[in-house]
Design an enzyme around this catalytic site. Structure first.
Site, PDB file in Angstrom:
ATOM      1  N   SER A  38      18.782 -41.291  11.080  1.00 44.14           N
ATOM      2  CA  SER A  38      20.102 -40.871  11.634  1.00 44.14           C
ATOM      3  C   SER A  38      20.282 -42.833  12.223  1.00 44.14           C
ATOM      4  O   SER A  38      21.530 -43.189  11.742  1.00 44.14           O
ATOM      5  CB  SER A  38      20.502 -39.815  12.389  1.00 44.14           C
ATOM      6  OG  SER A  38      20.103 -39.020  11.942  1.00 44.14           O
ATOM      7  N   SER A 542       7.728   2.178  -5.050  1.00 45.13           N
ATOM      8  CA  SER A 542       8.896   1.796  -5.224  1.00 45.13           C
ATOM      9  C   SER A 542       9.306   0.519  -4.191  1.00 45.13           C
ATOM     10  O   SER A 542      10.666   1.238  -4.458  1.00 45.13           O
ATOM     11  CB  SER A 542       9.957   1.949  -7.339  1.00 45.13           C
ATOM     12  OG  SER A 542       9.914   3.160  -6.943  1.00 45.13           O
TER      13      SER A 542
END
Length: 636
Positions: A38, A542
């Site tokens: 930066s 499931s």
């Protein structure tokens, strides 16, 4: 604005004309955290005089409040815009900034260095032509440096600036510089054979070798960073490849106009050119190239246009218009390199949304063939992919898509993976090639189809999917229902979780990935049984909604009936017919649903069965009544 350009004052039109025709370079800054990315971009913007007076005043004020440079300007604050970034002194999001010099226009992406934000860095790299790889002169080449180097080359960047920053903190030592350069070149030899590397010693904070050569490094005979960025040759790679344009919108404002709108991803186009619509393969001729400012005689990659054709061909959003003489390939199975971008690991066998261009399809991601160690670039074993891991795997799509390998065309070979439940982007993928079996395997048509088989049995196919915790009563209710159906002469079969694991799924354990594969196999078997005209009862915990939805999607409309056997954990645990909960509580069984593995209850099941207040026989009668109401027990 602190911009000294006499042409602006004397002839603004001439200035804008000159500015419009400058070449554009997209580049990124990347590397490990706190290497000065930066600060470098802030310094470039400052030295290029691309800061407004009020921005400069605000920067000076912010530098005194939250800066890290005492009374001096903290250039990082120009691009670290998020509050969290300024508080922590790090970059989190990708910050894009535009600036220009007399020679060129630039779009720079400041990307984060923290490992957890690697996905943000990959986003910035996906459109860049040059990567500035920042290295702290005190620390040398780090793991994150290697990771970012690998990702940039993976994404097709072949020009890298090895920016050895903070040279002021090592006394501008040539030896420190040479050691880092040697270290990186040894690593880069394995990255790509055509990689172009330009090492530059610098101090972003002090402005050394940023816009001009500095006396502090009189031993360095290369260019300054700005000299390099202004002169590095970067042709638009897309112009030298065959024409491709993903259709984003079918433009039909009235009955007399039908055009296909999108941004040209590669190549060029002129009226009269022959094109194909993929995947249909239908051909036509370009009639007009329409833009908001008028028709064009030619359009090139990067331009957004609307194309009209001589013929009314099959072409919709998500299709791709391509050169008829050099069309793209089409496939539904690929090998791809994937960068995993989610904190939730890849579950092989799970279905994800795959977005490629304007097309979104469903894809099953298989177990990785191998992972890639970013430090050594060696292949390593991998059963799944974790956050920031890179691996090679295969994918199966629910429909064919047009593509080019990523190394040939970024826009046509790149995709993202999206979690179907959370809508989070979880992976970035690059297509290597289509699997040969994708073009060799076809559905075999049979004279006796599913309708005939169902009619023979005097029933309609159905899949009753029983889901719930272990001990909820799924198998008991399914058994009771099957007896009732059998008594009525119906043709049924039950797929039970325990029974299937004795044969078909005996190789699977109980990890999340194994549970996903368990349900994938069972769902496909249930689909085959449905094709045979049977009423199939599927009794599996499931636990994941995604896999239950996958099973539903495999069946014809109205055939899938989700039966939620809703039993509280405390009740199921009290029953504990198999003694499994006791073992799980004692730590003898790992990944047990409801204890140390999650269960995701259905949100819109067709039936909810209360087994606390109803017997299995009563529950079976409720389900049978539901089937009668839906006409599932009538003739096929």
């Amino acid at each position: 604005m602190r911009l000294n350009d006499d042409l602006i004052e004397s002839d603004i039109a001439a200035y804008l004309e000159k500015h419009e025709h400058k070449s554009l370079l997209r580049f990124i800054t990347c590397g490990s955290v706190d290497d000065g990315k930066s600060t470098l971009i802030g310094r470039l913007l400052y030295d290029a005089k691309m800061i407004f007076e009020d921005q400069l005043a605000s920067l000076e004020s912010d530098s005194k409040k939250v800066g890290t440079q005492g009374e001096n300007i903290d250039f990082a604050l120009l691009v670290d815009g998020l509050t969290a970034e300024r508080e922590q002194g790090i970059t989190i999001d990708v910050a894009y900034r535009f600036f220009a010099t007399d020679k060129r226009k630039f779009i720079v992406a400041d990307t984060p260095g923290h490992e957890q934000y690697t996905r943000n860095m990959a986003t910035g790299a996906s459109t860049a032509d040059v990567a500035i790889l920042m290295v702290d002169a005190r620390k040398g080449i780090l793991t994150q440096t290697r990771r970012h180097s690998f990702i940039t080359t993976l994404l097709g960047i072949r020009k890298v600036v090895l920016a050895i920053n903070k040279m002021d903190l090592v006394g501008y030592s040539q030896q420190a510089y040479d050691d880092i350069v040697d270290d990186f070149y040894a690593f880069a030899d394995e990255l790509a054979t055509d990689l172009e590397i330009q090492p530059i010693p610098m101090s972003a904070l002090e402005g050394v070798n940023i816009t001009s050569k500095s006396n502090e490094t009189d031993w360095y005979d290369g260019p300054s960073l700005m000299d390099y960025l202004e002169t590095v040759p970067v042709g638009d790679r897309r112009l030298n490849t065959p024409f491709r344009m993903p259709v984003q919108w079918v433009n039909r404002p009235n009955l007399d106009f039908r055009g296909f709108s999108g941004q040209i991803a590669a190549g060029s186009l002129q009226p009269g050119d022959r094109v194909k619509s993929m995947p249909s393969g239908k051909q036509s001729t370009v009639q007009r190239i329409v833009t908001a400012t008028g028709d064009l005689d030619q359009a090139v990659a990067g331009q957004s246009v609307t194309i009209t054709l001589d013929d009314e061909i099959d072409c919709s959003r998500g299709d791709v218009l391509v050169s008829a003489d050099d069309p793209s390939e089409v496939s539904d199975q690929f090998q791809a390199r994937i960068l995993w971008m989610s904190e939730t690991s890849l579950l092989p066998g799970r279905r994800y949304l795959l977005k490629m261009g304007a097309k979104t399809v469903t894809a099953t991601v298989n177990a990785p063939k191998y992972g890639i160690d970013v430090n050594t670039l060696n292949d390593v074993p991998a059963k799944t992919l974790e956050l920031n891991q890179i691996g090679v795997t295969t994918l199966s799509l629910d429909q064919p898509v047009p593509y080019d390998p990523y190394d040939v065309n970024r826009e046509m070979g790149g995709f993202i993976l999206i979690d179907r439940m959370t809508n989070d982007t979880v992976g970035l993928g690059l297509v290597d090639f289509a699997l040969r079996r994708a073009s060799n395997i076809h559905w075999q048509a049979m004279d006796i189809d599913r309708s005939a088989l169902a009619e023979q049995k005097g029933q309609k196919p159905a899949v009753l999917w029983f889901t719930g915790l272990s001990g909820s009563g799924k198998s008991t209710i399914a058994n009771a229902l099957q007896k009732l159906l059998f008594a009525q002469g119906k043709h049924t079969f039950t797929l039970d979780g325990d029974n299937v694991r004795h044969g078909l799924n005996r190789d699977l354990g109980f990890t999340d990935a194994d549970r996903v594969e368990n349900i994938r196999r069972v769902a496909n078997v249930a689909r085959l049984m449905s094709d045979a005209g049977l009423i199939t009862l599927v009794s599996f915990i499931s636990p994941f909604r995604s896999e239950r939805q996958m099973a539903r999607n495999l069946m014809a409309d109205g055939e899938f009936i989700e039966v939620y056997v809703d039993t509280p954990l405390s009740v199921a645990e009290d029953r504990d017919v198999k003694g499994l909960y006791k073992k799980a509580r004692a730590g003898e069984i790992k990944n047990f649903t409801g204890i140390d593995s999650p269960y995701e209850p259905p949100q819109a099941a067709e039936l909810r069965i209360d087994t606390v207040n109803n017997s299995p026989e009563e529950a079976a009668e409720v389900i049978l009544d539901f089937m009668r109401e839906k006409g599932l027990l009538n003739g096929g």
